[in-house]
Design a protein around this motif. Structure first.
Motif, PDB file in Angstrom:
ATOM      1  N   GLY A 307       0.800  -1.219   0.000  1.00 56.11           N
ATOM      2  CA  GLY A 307       0.000   0.000   0.000  1.00 56.11           C
ATOM      3  C   GLY A 307       0.829   1.263   0.000  1.00 56.11           C
ATOM      4  O   GLY A 307       0.304   2.350  -0.263  1.00 56.11           O
ATOM      5  N   TYR A 308       2.153   1.148   0.272  1.00 59.08           N
ATOM      6  CA  TYR A 308       3.018   2.319   0.390  1.00 59.08           C
ATOM      7  C   TYR A 308       4.089   2.307  -0.697  1.00 59.08           C
ATOM      8  O   TYR A 308       4.539   1.261  -1.163  1.00 59.08           O
ATOM      9  CB  TYR A 308       3.701   2.339   1.760  1.00 59.08           C
ATOM     10  N   VAL A 309       4.524   3.501  -1.093  1.00 57.74           N
ATOM     11  CA  VAL A 309       5.611   3.668  -2.052  1.00 57.74           C
ATOM     12  C   VAL A 309       6.632   4.638  -1.468  1.00 57.74           C
ATOM     13  O   VAL A 309       6.309   5.485  -0.629  1.00 57.74           O
ATOM     14  CB  VAL A 309       5.093   4.202  -3.406  1.00 57.74           C
ATOM     15  N   ASP A 310       7.870   4.483  -1.924  1.00 57.03           N
ATOM     16  CA  ASP A 310       8.928   5.379  -1.465  1.00 57.03           C
ATOM     17  C   ASP A 310       8.791   6.741  -2.140  1.00 57.03           C
ATOM     18  O   ASP A 310       8.257   6.856  -3.256  1.00 57.03           O
ATOM     19  CB  ASP A 310      10.288   4.770  -1.798  1.00 57.03           C
ATOM     20  N   GLU A 311       9.271   7.773  -1.486  1.00 53.46           N
ATOM     21  CA  GLU A 311       9.214   9.131  -2.037  1.00 53.46           C
ATOM     22  C   GLU A 311       9.900   9.218  -3.395  1.00 53.46           C
ATOM     23  O   GLU A 311       9.408   9.903  -4.303  1.00 53.46           O
ATOM     24  CB  GLU A 311       9.872  10.119  -1.065  1.00 53.46           C
ATOM     25  N   THR A 312      11.026   8.528  -3.538  1.00 54.07           N
ATOM     26  CA  THR A 312      11.756   8.577  -4.809  1.00 54.07           C
ATOM     27  C   THR A 312      10.913   8.005  -5.941  1.00 54.07           C
ATOM     28  O   THR A 312      10.871   8.567  -7.046  1.00 54.07           O
ATOM     29  CB  THR A 312      13.074   7.797  -4.692  1.00 54.07           C
ATOM     30  N   TRP A 313      10.236   6.911  -5.685  1.00 54.09           N
ATOM     31  CA  TRP A 313       9.362   6.319  -6.707  1.00 54.09           C
ATOM     32  C   TRP A 313       8.236   7.287  -7.054  1.00 54.09           C
ATOM     33  O   TRP A 313       7.888   7.450  -8.232  1.00 54.09           O
ATOM     34  CB  TRP A 313       8.780   5.008  -6.194  1.00 54.09           C
ATOM     35  N   ALA A 314       7.642   7.907  -6.050  1.00 51.01           N
ATOM     36  CA  ALA A 314       6.542   8.840  -6.290  1.00 51.01           C
ATOM     37  C   ALA A 314       6.997  10.014  -7.150  1.00 51.01           C
ATOM     38  O   ALA A 314       6.282  10.436  -8.071  1.00 51.01           O
ATOM     39  CB  ALA A 314       5.980   9.332  -4.962  1.00 51.01           C
ATOM     40  N   LYS A 315       8.182  10.557  -6.876  1.00 45.78           N
ATOM     41  CA  LYS A 315       8.690  11.682  -7.671  1.00 45.78           C
ATOM     42  C   LYS A 315       9.000  11.255  -9.103  1.00 45.78           C
ATOM     43  O   LYS A 315       8.802  12.029 -10.045  1.00 45.78           O
ATOM     44  CB  LYS A 315       9.937  12.261  -7.004  1.00 45.78           C
ATOM     45  N   ASP A 316       9.493  10.024  -9.279  1.00 49.56           N
ATOM     46  CA  ASP A 316       9.844   9.549 -10.625  1.00 49.56           C
ATOM     47  C   ASP A 316       8.621   9.301 -11.495  1.00 49.56           C
ATOM     48  O   ASP A 316       8.620   9.608 -12.692  1.00 49.56           O
ATOM     49  CB  ASP A 316      10.655   8.256 -10.529  1.00 49.56           C
ATOM     50  N   HIS A 317       7.566   8.742 -10.916  1.00 44.64           N
ATOM     51  CA  HIS A 317       6.442   8.265 -11.720  1.00 44.64           C
ATOM     52  C   HIS A 317       5.186   9.125 -11.613  1.00 44.64           C
ATOM     53  O   HIS A 317       4.384   9.146 -12.552  1.00 44.64           O
ATOM     54  CB  HIS A 317       6.099   6.828 -11.321  1.00 44.64           C
ATOM     55  N   HIS A 318       5.004   9.813 -10.506  1.00 43.91           N
ATOM     56  CA  HIS A 318       3.770  10.575 -10.292  1.00 43.91           C
ATOM     57  C   HIS A 318       4.116  11.868  -9.556  1.00 43.91           C
ATOM     58  O   HIS A 318       3.665  12.096  -8.423  1.00 43.91           O
ATOM     59  CB  HIS A 318       2.758   9.747  -9.490  1.00 43.91           C
ATOM     60  N   ASN A 319       4.903  12.713 -10.212  1.00 41.62           N
ATOM     61  CA  ASN A 319       5.438  13.895  -9.530  1.00 41.62           C
ATOM     62  C   ASN A 319       4.357  14.886  -9.112  1.00 41.62           C
ATOM     63  O   ASN A 319       4.464  15.524  -8.062  1.00 41.62           O
ATOM     64  CB  ASN A 319       6.469  14.584 -10.426  1.00 41.62           C
ATOM     65  N   LEU A 320       3.305  15.027  -9.912  1.00 50.07           N
ATOM     66  CA  LEU A 320       2.233  15.958  -9.538  1.00 50.07           C
ATOM     67  C   LEU A 320       1.502  15.477  -8.295  1.00 50.07           C
ATOM     68  O   LEU A 320       1.133  16.291  -7.430  1.00 50.07           O
ATOM     69  CB  LEU A 320       1.255  16.123 -10.714  1.00 50.07           C
ATOM     70  N   TYR A 322       2.869  13.558  -6.021  1.00 55.58           N
ATOM     71  CA  TYR A 322       3.828  13.670  -4.920  1.00 55.58           C
ATOM     72  C   TYR A 322       3.821  15.072  -4.326  1.00 55.58           C
ATOM     73  O   TYR A 322       3.870  15.223  -3.100  1.00 55.58           O
ATOM     74  CB  TYR A 322       5.226  13.314  -5.414  1.00 55.58           C
ATOM     75  N   GLU A 323       3.741  16.089  -5.167  1.00 51.93           N
ATOM     76  CA  GLU A 323       3.744  17.452  -4.656  1.00 51.93           C
ATOM     77  C   GLU A 323       2.539  17.723  -3.760  1.00 51.93           C
ATOM     78  O   GLU A 323       2.601  18.549  -2.854  1.00 51.93           O
ATOM     79  CB  GLU A 323       3.767  18.444  -5.820  1.00 51.93           C
ATOM     80  N   GLU A 324       1.450  17.028  -4.004  1.00 48.28           N
ATOM     81  CA  GLU A 324       0.245  17.241  -3.207  1.00 48.28           C
ATOM     82  C   GLU A 324       0.271  16.512  -1.865  1.00 48.28           C
ATOM     83  O   GLU A 324      -0.358  16.961  -0.902  1.00 48.28           O
ATOM     84  CB  GLU A 324      -0.983  16.782  -4.005  1.00 48.28           C
ATOM     85  N   VAL A 325       1.001  15.389  -1.798  1.00 47.75           N
ATOM     86  CA  VAL A 325       0.929  14.558  -0.586  1.00 47.75           C
ATOM     87  C   VAL A 325       2.284  14.394   0.102  1.00 47.75           C
ATOM     88  O   VAL A 325       2.380  13.630   1.069  1.00 47.75           O
ATOM     89  CB  VAL A 325       0.355  13.158  -0.929  1.00 47.75           C
ATOM     90  N   LYS A 326       3.311  15.103  -0.333  1.00 48.44           N
ATOM     91  CA  LYS A 326       4.651  14.876   0.218  1.00 48.44           C
ATOM     92  C   LYS A 326       4.736  15.170   1.705  1.00 48.44           C
ATOM     93  O   LYS A 326       5.577  14.597   2.410  1.00 48.44           O
ATOM     94  CB  LYS A 326       5.688  15.686  -0.546  1.00 48.44           C
ATOM     95  N   ASP A 327       3.891  16.041   2.215  1.00 47.92           N
ATOM     96  CA  ASP A 327       3.925  16.355   3.635  1.00 47.92           C
ATOM     97  C   ASP A 327       3.336  15.239   4.499  1.00 47.92           C
ATOM     98  O   ASP A 327       3.409  15.295   5.731  1.00 47.92           O
ATOM     99  CB  ASP A 327       3.173  17.659   3.907  1.00 47.92           C
ATOM    100  N   ALA A 348      -6.261  10.581   2.155  1.00 48.55           N
ATOM    101  CA  ALA A 348      -4.847  10.942   2.100  1.00 48.55           C
ATOM    102  C   ALA A 348      -4.099  10.084   1.097  1.00 48.55           C
ATOM    103  O   ALA A 348      -3.187  10.550   0.417  1.00 48.55           O
ATOM    104  CB  ALA A 348      -4.219  10.803   3.480  1.00 48.55           C
ATOM    105  N   ALA A 349      -4.493   8.828   0.982  1.00 47.30           N
ATOM    106  CA  ALA A 349      -3.775   7.923   0.088  1.00 47.30           C
ATOM    107  C   ALA A 349      -4.060   8.197  -1.359  1.00 47.30           C
ATOM    108  O   ALA A 349      -3.204   7.986  -2.226  1.00 47.30           O
ATOM    109  CB  ALA A 349      -4.172   6.468   0.412  1.00 47.30           C
TER     110      ALA A 349
END
Length: 352
Positions: A307-320, A322-327, A348-349
């Motif tokens: 159910g979880y992904v690493d921040e690096t993966w989120a930035k690589d594949h779904h950057n928009l 990631y910007e909304e949920v990075k906090d 949140a997910a």
């Protein structure tokens, strides 16, 4: 005197019974000795080439009707042969080309380009992407899809592969098991697929940046990074393929599974063709979907298992996204010890 009369009648009864049996047997033997050709000529009129041409043309006459009341079926249903030719000459080769071609393309892609690795090291901070409910439905639908694909392929091609290898007995048992599994699991798959599509619909509406994603082949064309929200262009394409072709397969499967709602033979034949073509096409695309979600892309499988992904993966594949949920990212250590993240809600997910 009456006593002697009764005794004389008693010994005559068996004799009368024997004579009756002999007479009955003789009466049955006489027709059997009749001339077969004479019997056939009296039973039915002569069938010549003109008669069969009339039958095949679809003419409905008193001699061509079947025994059902108010039936309009003729003696020879030419559409059945047309269906068989369409299935054997076009549908079956299409399936082999589509699925086999996809496997070859993926193998070449993996050998030449290889797996898509993360652009940098993992941060150790995780983002909730798929809640438990969605993951459960997804894996149930995926499992049913694989079972239905394998049983369907066995029904279509099994006699050419397993019958020569194992013989009629084993092949017959495989076909019977495949047919029962396919017929009973198909409706369950259709219902759960609709539930899953409705559940993730809000993330799959097309957006302007999806067009750019396709132009750059998901990041494989050029060096610039491609923008993507919660779902990228490829994931949205797979969603809408399931929402269109997938539903055609489901509806046609229901028509085939429940032939007691007034549908005629021609309707069943067309439903069979649509079901086969749609299912074979979806199976071919699903092979690519499975590849990308497993060995083709580092970190992708984790999102649908944990159910979880690493921040690096989120930035690589779904950057928009990631910007909304990075906090909302949480340290991996908190998850490993079972501590709930600060916000484990579904909103949140899946915020996008």
């Amino acid at each position: 005197m009456s006593y002697f009369i009764d005794r004389r009648l008693l010994w005559r009864l068996p004799l009368l019974t024997l004579l009756f049996a002999v007479g009955l047997a003789f009466s049955q033997a006489v027709p059997a000795q009749a001339d077969p050709d004479r019997e056939a000529s009296l039973a039915v009129p002569a069938l010549d080439a003109d008669t069969w041409r009339q039958v095949r043309s679809g003419e409905i006459g008193p001699n061509f009707r079947d025994s059902r009341a108010d039936s309009t079926y003729n003696l020879v249903n030419a559409s059945g042969e047309n269906w068989r030719q369409l299935r054997n000459r076009w549908v079956s080769p299409f399936g082999l080309i589509a699925i086999g071609g996809m496997i070859v393309v993926i193998a070449l892609f993996y050998l030449i380009i290889g797996r898509k690795d993360l652009s940098g090291p993992r941060t150790g901070r995780k983002l909730l992407r798929w809640p438990l409910l969605v993951r459960s439905i997804h894996w149930t639908v995926a499992t049913l899809f694989i079972v239905l694909a394998l049983t369907g392929l066995n029904l279509l091609y099994g006699k050419f592969v397993f019958r020569p290898l194992f013989g009629d007995a084993v092949w017959g048992a495989m076909i019977s098991a495949s047919k029962v599994s396919h017929n009973y699991l198909g409706p369950l798959f259709g219902i759960l697929l609709i539930v899953l599509l409705a559940r993730v619909l809000k993330h799959n509406w097309p957006k302007k940046h999806d067009l750019e994603w396709f132009k750059k082949g998901g990041g494989m064309v050029g060096k610039a990074h491609v923008d993507a929200g919660f779902a990228n262009g490829g994931e949205k394409a797979w969603f809408w393929l399931l929402a269109t072709v997938g539903l055609v397969v489901v509806v046609s499967g229901f028509v085939l599974d429940f032939p007691n709602y007034g549908q005629g033979r021609d309707t069943m034949q067309w439903a069979n063709i649509l079901h086969a073509v749609g299912a074979l096409g979806l199976t071919a695309v699903a092979v690519g979907h499975i590849y990308i979600g497993t060995i083709g892309s580092e970190g992708s499988l984790e999102g649908m298992t944990t159910g979880y992904v690493d921040e690096t993966w989120a930035k690589d594949h779904h950057n928009l996204w990631y910007e909304e949920v990075k906090d909302q990212a949480v340290p991996e250590q908190e998850l490993s010890v079972g501590r709930p993240p600060p916000d484990d809600s579904e909103e949140a997910a899946t915020r996008s």
